[in-house]
Design a protein around this motif. Structure first.
Motif: not given
Length: 163
Positions: A20-42
């Protein structure tokens, strides 16, 4: 029984909390990437050509094998696994050790199928952020994959010539 572990499996205690911790880390990394990408206009690509999917697939395959089976990368797995045997082509078999998150990470880093999801996620993120650089990295890993198959074919021909 340690916290986060259960008798889900028939053989050993399964580190469900670690998973569950690993799945949460993967999901958090994906969400962080999506948020940063969106913020940067990618912007996401309109489409991904089949050739790029094949290139990403070959690179994911090879990177996953390198991370989970290669002798040279065993220092990355060592805190979470123990060596069980050496197999042909410079590869090794490791098994997870410990319990909880340590065991879950050991399961992840000793399984090329499991690791491939993480590698594919990283390469896909790279494909969105820096497609040219990611294609170049994938081409290099793809070339190593082709070279591996040629090595296997050469070895097979040598064996047949001797036998």
């Amino acid at each position: 029984m340690a916290a986060g572990e259960g008798s889900y499996g028939d053989r050993d205690e399964v580190p469900l909390g670690g998973y569950a911790t690993l799945a949460g880390a993967f999901a958090a990394g994906t969400a962080l990437f999506a948020g940063v990408a969106r913020r940067r206009g990618l912007r996401l690509p309109e489409r991904v050509p089949p050739w790029d999917v094949a290139l990403l697939g070959a690179a994911t395959f090879k990177a996953s094998r390198l991370l989970t089976k290669d002798k040279v990368t065993s220092f990355l797995r060592a805190p979470f696994t123990r060596r069980t045997e050496e197999i042909p082509a410079g590869e090794v078999m490791d098994e997870p050790r410990g319990s909880g998150v340590r065991r879950a990470v050991g399961d992840l880093v000793s399984c090329p199928f499991c690791t491939s999801v993480w590698v594919a996620g990283a390469l896909t993120g790279g494909y969105v952020c820096a497609p040219r650089a990611t294609r170049l990295v994938c081409a290099g890993l793809g070339a190593v994959t082709v070279a591996d198959w040629l090595q296997y074919a050469w070895t097979l021909t040598e064996q047949e010539a001797e036998g």
